[in-house]
Design a protein around this motif. Structure first.
Motif, PDB file in Angstrom:
ATOM      1  N   ILE A   6       0.852  -1.232   0.068  1.00 41.14           N
ATOM      2  CA  ILE A   6      -0.011  -0.003   0.068  1.00 41.14           C
ATOM      3  C   ILE A   6       1.100   1.161  -0.058  1.00 41.14           C
ATOM      4  CG2 ILE A   6      -1.592   1.407   1.408  1.00 41.14           C
ATOM      5  CD1 ILE A   6      -2.814  -1.357   2.300  1.00 41.14           C
ATOM      6  N   LYS A   7       0.487   2.100  -0.939  1.00 40.21           N
ATOM      7  CA  LYS A   7       1.312   3.417  -1.026  1.00 40.21           C
ATOM      8  C   LYS A   7       0.761   4.359   0.001  1.00 40.21           C
ATOM      9  CE  LYS A   7       3.433   6.517  -4.234  1.00 40.21           C
ATOM     10  NZ  LYS A   7       3.804   6.792  -5.693  1.00 40.21           N
ATOM     11  N   GLU A   8      -0.848   4.524  -0.337  1.00 42.55           N
ATOM     12  CA  GLU A   8      -1.473   5.520   0.484  1.00 42.55           C
ATOM     13  C   GLU A   8      -2.863   5.132   0.744  1.00 42.55           C
ATOM     14  OE1 GLU A   8      -1.581  10.331  -0.272  1.00 42.55           O
ATOM     15  OE2 GLU A   8      -2.344   8.959  -1.865  1.00 42.55           O
ATOM     16  N   ILE A   9      -3.138   5.570   1.919  1.00 49.36           N
ATOM     17  CA  ILE A   9      -4.787   5.230   2.318  1.00 49.36           C
ATOM     18  C   ILE A   9      -5.359   6.668   2.556  1.00 49.36           C
ATOM     19  CG2 ILE A   9      -6.318   4.407   3.920  1.00 49.36           C
ATOM     20  CD1 ILE A   9      -4.533   2.157   4.401  1.00 49.36           C
ATOM     21  N   THR A  10      -6.570   7.036   1.912  1.00 47.03           N
ATOM     22  CA  THR A  10      -7.093   8.575   2.373  1.00 47.03           C
ATOM     23  C   THR A  10      -8.633   8.029   2.783  1.00 47.03           C
ATOM     24  OG1 THR A  10      -5.808   9.355   0.554  1.00 47.03           O
ATOM     25  CG2 THR A  10      -7.876  10.481   1.292  1.00 47.03           C
ATOM     26  N   VAL A  11      -9.037   8.765   3.907  1.00 45.42           N
ATOM     27  CA  VAL A  11     -10.407   8.275   4.282  1.00 45.42           C
ATOM     28  C   VAL A  11     -11.223   9.570   4.066  1.00 45.42           C
ATOM     29  CG1 VAL A  11     -11.754   7.733   6.316  1.00 45.42           C
ATOM     30  CG2 VAL A  11      -9.505   6.671   5.990  1.00 45.42           C
ATOM     31  N   GLU A  12     -12.343   9.453   3.651  1.00 44.17           N
ATOM     32  CA  GLU A  12     -13.216  10.620   3.409  1.00 44.17           C
ATOM     33  C   GLU A  12     -14.624  10.402   3.972  1.00 44.17           C
ATOM     34  OE1 GLU A  12     -15.592  12.444  -0.684  1.00 44.17           O
ATOM     35  OE2 GLU A  12     -13.775  11.173  -0.891  1.00 44.17           O
ATOM     36  N   LYS A  13     -14.895  11.339   4.753  1.00 43.16           N
ATOM     37  CA  LYS A  13     -16.233  11.055   5.340  1.00 43.16           C
ATOM     38  C   LYS A  13     -17.184  12.110   5.141  1.00 43.16           C
ATOM     39  CE  LYS A  13     -18.539  10.881   9.783  1.00 43.16           C
ATOM     40  NZ  LYS A  13     -19.771  11.942   9.624  1.00 43.16           N
ATOM     41  N   PRO A  14     -17.954  12.185   4.189  1.00 44.60           N
ATOM     42  CA  PRO A  14     -19.091  13.071   3.822  1.00 44.60           C
ATOM     43  C   PRO A  14     -19.995  13.765   5.010  1.00 44.60           C
ATOM     44  CG  PRO A  14     -19.160  11.198   2.422  1.00 44.60           C
ATOM     45  CD  PRO A  14     -18.489  10.900   3.420  1.00 44.60           C
ATOM     46  N   ALA A  15     -20.333  14.932   5.006  1.00 39.76           N
ATOM     47  CA  ALA A  15     -20.853  15.463   6.112  1.00 39.76           C
ATOM     48  C   ALA A  15     -22.419  15.025   6.230  1.00 39.76           C
ATOM     49  CB  ALA A  15     -20.697  17.060   5.901  1.00 39.76           C
ATOM     50  N   ASN A  16     -22.564  14.744   7.552  1.00 40.13           N
ATOM     51  CA  ASN A  16     -23.896  14.370   7.883  1.00 40.13           C
ATOM     52  C   ASN A  16     -24.378  12.964   7.186  1.00 40.13           C
ATOM     53  OD1 ASN A  16     -24.399  16.703   9.335  1.00 40.13           O
ATOM     54  ND2 ASN A  16     -25.378  17.626   7.633  1.00 40.13           N
ATOM     55  N   GLN A  17     -23.199  12.199   7.100  1.00 40.88           N
ATOM     56  CA  GLN A  17     -23.572  10.648   6.325  1.00 40.88           C
ATOM     57  C   GLN A  17     -22.682   9.807   7.082  1.00 40.88           C
ATOM     58  OE1 GLN A  17     -23.005  10.613   2.340  1.00 40.88           O
ATOM     59  NE2 GLN A  17     -24.181  12.469   1.711  1.00 40.88           N
ATOM     60  N   LYS A  18     -23.329   8.574   7.314  1.00 43.44           N
ATOM     61  CA  LYS A  18     -22.681   7.584   7.933  1.00 43.44           C
ATOM     62  C   LYS A  18     -21.675   6.620   7.324  1.00 43.44           C
ATOM     63  CE  LYS A  18     -24.357   7.832  12.025  1.00 43.44           C
ATOM     64  NZ  LYS A  18     -23.325   8.159  13.178  1.00 43.44           N
ATOM     65  N   PRO A  19     -21.714   6.475   5.964  1.00 37.32           N
ATOM     66  CA  PRO A  19     -20.584   5.741   5.315  1.00 37.32           C
ATOM     67  C   PRO A  19     -19.304   6.514   5.079  1.00 37.32           C
ATOM     68  CG  PRO A  19     -22.358   6.436   3.787  1.00 37.32           C
ATOM     69  CD  PRO A  19     -22.664   6.845   5.116  1.00 37.32           C
ATOM     70  N   LEU A  20     -18.215   5.781   5.591  1.00 39.51           N
ATOM     71  CA  LEU A  20     -16.955   6.356   5.244  1.00 39.51           C
ATOM     72  C   LEU A  20     -16.519   5.640   3.839  1.00 39.51           C
ATOM     73  CD1 LEU A  20     -14.731   5.668   8.514  1.00 39.51           C
ATOM     74  CD2 LEU A  20     -15.854   7.820   7.687  1.00 39.51           C
ATOM     75  N   LEU A  21     -15.776   6.667   3.138  1.00 35.54           N
ATOM     76  CA  LEU A  21     -15.183   5.936   1.673  1.00 35.54           C
ATOM     77  C   LEU A  21     -13.596   6.034   1.986  1.00 35.54           C
ATOM     78  CD1 LEU A  21     -16.145   5.318  -1.040  1.00 35.54           C
ATOM     79  CD2 LEU A  21     -15.852   7.653  -1.692  1.00 35.54           C
ATOM     80  N   VAL A  22     -12.947   4.957   2.041  1.00 37.03           N
ATOM     81  CA  VAL A  22     -11.620   4.659   2.016  1.00 37.03           C
ATOM     82  C   VAL A  22     -10.895   4.232   0.522  1.00 37.03           C
ATOM     83  CG1 VAL A  22     -10.100   3.032   3.199  1.00 37.03           C
ATOM     84  CG2 VAL A  22     -11.948   3.530   4.207  1.00 37.03           C
ATOM     85  N   HIS A  23      -9.983   5.356   0.286  1.00 34.06           N
ATOM     86  CA  HIS A  23      -9.308   5.094  -0.955  1.00 34.06           C
ATOM     87  C   HIS A  23      -8.032   4.596  -0.630  1.00 34.06           C
ATOM     88  CE1 HIS A  23     -12.272   7.851  -2.423  1.00 34.06           C
ATOM     89  NE2 HIS A  23     -12.428   8.719  -1.565  1.00 34.06           N
ATOM     90  N   ILE A  24      -7.658   3.505  -1.122  1.00 32.88           N
ATOM     91  CA  ILE A  24      -6.374   2.816  -1.150  1.00 32.88           C
ATOM     92  C   ILE A  24      -5.599   2.947  -2.356  1.00 32.88           C
ATOM     93  CG2 ILE A  24      -5.351   0.779  -0.718  1.00 32.88           C
ATOM     94  CD1 ILE A  24      -7.752  -0.138   0.696  1.00 32.88           C
ATOM     95  N   ARG A  25      -4.606   3.450  -2.265  1.00 34.46           N
ATOM     96  CA  ARG A  25      -3.816   3.444  -3.650  1.00 34.46           C
ATOM     97  C   ARG A  25      -2.555   2.479  -3.472  1.00 34.46           C
ATOM     98  NH1 ARG A  25      -1.530   9.122  -5.293  1.00 34.46           N
ATOM     99  NH2 ARG A  25       0.459   8.297  -4.519  1.00 34.46           N
ATOM    100  N   TRP A  26      -2.479   1.610  -4.399  1.00 32.26           N
ATOM    101  CA  TRP A  26      -1.424   0.611  -4.202  1.00 32.26           C
ATOM    102  C   TRP A  26      -0.130   0.939  -4.769  1.00 32.26           C
ATOM    103  CZ3 TRP A  26      -3.102  -3.353  -1.375  1.00 32.26           C
ATOM    104  CH2 TRP A  26      -4.486  -3.689  -1.184  1.00 32.26           C
ATOM    105  N   GLN A  27       1.000   0.403  -4.318  1.00 29.11           N
ATOM    106  CA  GLN A  27       2.430   0.675  -5.100  1.00 29.11           C
ATOM    107  C   GLN A  27       2.480   0.691  -6.465  1.00 29.11           C
ATOM    108  OE1 GLN A  27       4.900   2.109  -3.410  1.00 29.11           O
ATOM    109  NE2 GLN A  27       4.492   1.475  -1.353  1.00 29.11           N
ATOM    110  N   GLY A  28       1.569  -0.169  -7.213  1.00 32.17           N
ATOM    111  CA  GLY A  28       1.585  -0.237  -8.580  1.00 32.17           C
ATOM    112  C   GLY A  28       1.126   0.857  -9.407  1.00 32.17           C
ATOM    113  N   GLY A  29       0.464   1.592  -8.492  1.00 33.38           N
ATOM    114  CA  GLY A  29      -0.447   2.860  -9.052  1.00 33.38           C
ATOM    115  C   GLY A  29      -2.004   2.513  -9.055  1.00 33.38           C
TER     116      GLY A  29
END
Length: 172
Positions: A6-29
């Motif tokens: 894994i190169k990078e993990i970004t967590v995004e939480k939209p306002a007033n919403q329960k689901p989190l969105l997890v973006h995973i960027r792998w080493q290969g791009g």
């Protein structure tokens, strides 16, 4: 081992919403998006559904809390914490949703404060009369108020008692 992939993990939480969105960027791009559902807040987990609140509101018009709890248990319903309904739970729901208790007092009955005011005494004096069976009261269940029906002779007896007593202090 995952750090090598894994190169990078970004967590995004939209306002007033329960689901989190997890973006995973792998080493290969390459990238992947994962949606993660957050648990409900405690307030939302213990909030009673509107159908249950309305059922309690309907039953509370004519029944004391103990009968409401019994009825809901007979129907197989459980509280938001999966417990059988009790008087305390019903009281909590009524308080939280501002559901008034059933008006079970008959028109001819008086409350303890009304009797105290009628005879110019305090509430403890009226409770003494009830405890010592000087007057009779009706109670639907423990914790409910006393409702008193006085006959003409009861009233005369109590007026004489108050007038001749040295212990009963008149309340203005």
């Amino acid at each position: 081992m995952l750090r090598l992939l894994i190169k990078e993990i970004t967590v995004e939480k939209p306002a007033n919403q329960k689901p989190l969105l997890v973006h995973i960027r792998w080493q290969g791009g390459a990238g992947a998006d994962i949606s993660v559902q957050l648990p409900l807040n405690i307030a939302d987990r213990v909030r009673y559904p509107s159908a249950v609140v309305e059922r309690i509101r309907e039953l509370a018009r004519n029944s004391p809390d103990s009968e409401i709890a019994d009825q809901l248990r007979r129907e197989g319903q459980v509280s938001t914490k999966a417990r059988p309904y009790t008087v305390k739970i019903i009281q909590w729901v009524r308080c939280g949703y501002r559901i008034p208790p059933a008006e079970l007092k008959r028109p001819e009955e008086l409350t303890v404060p009304q009797v105290a005011k009628r005879f110019g005494t305090s509430d403890p004096v009226v409770y003494y009369w009830i405890a010592h069976k000087v007057i009779r009261s009706r109670r639907v269940s423990p914790g409910m108020p006393h409702w008193i029906t006085l006959s003409h002779t009861d009233e005369e007896k109590l007026r004489e008692w108050v007038r001749s007593s040295r212990r009963i202090q008149p309340v203005p």
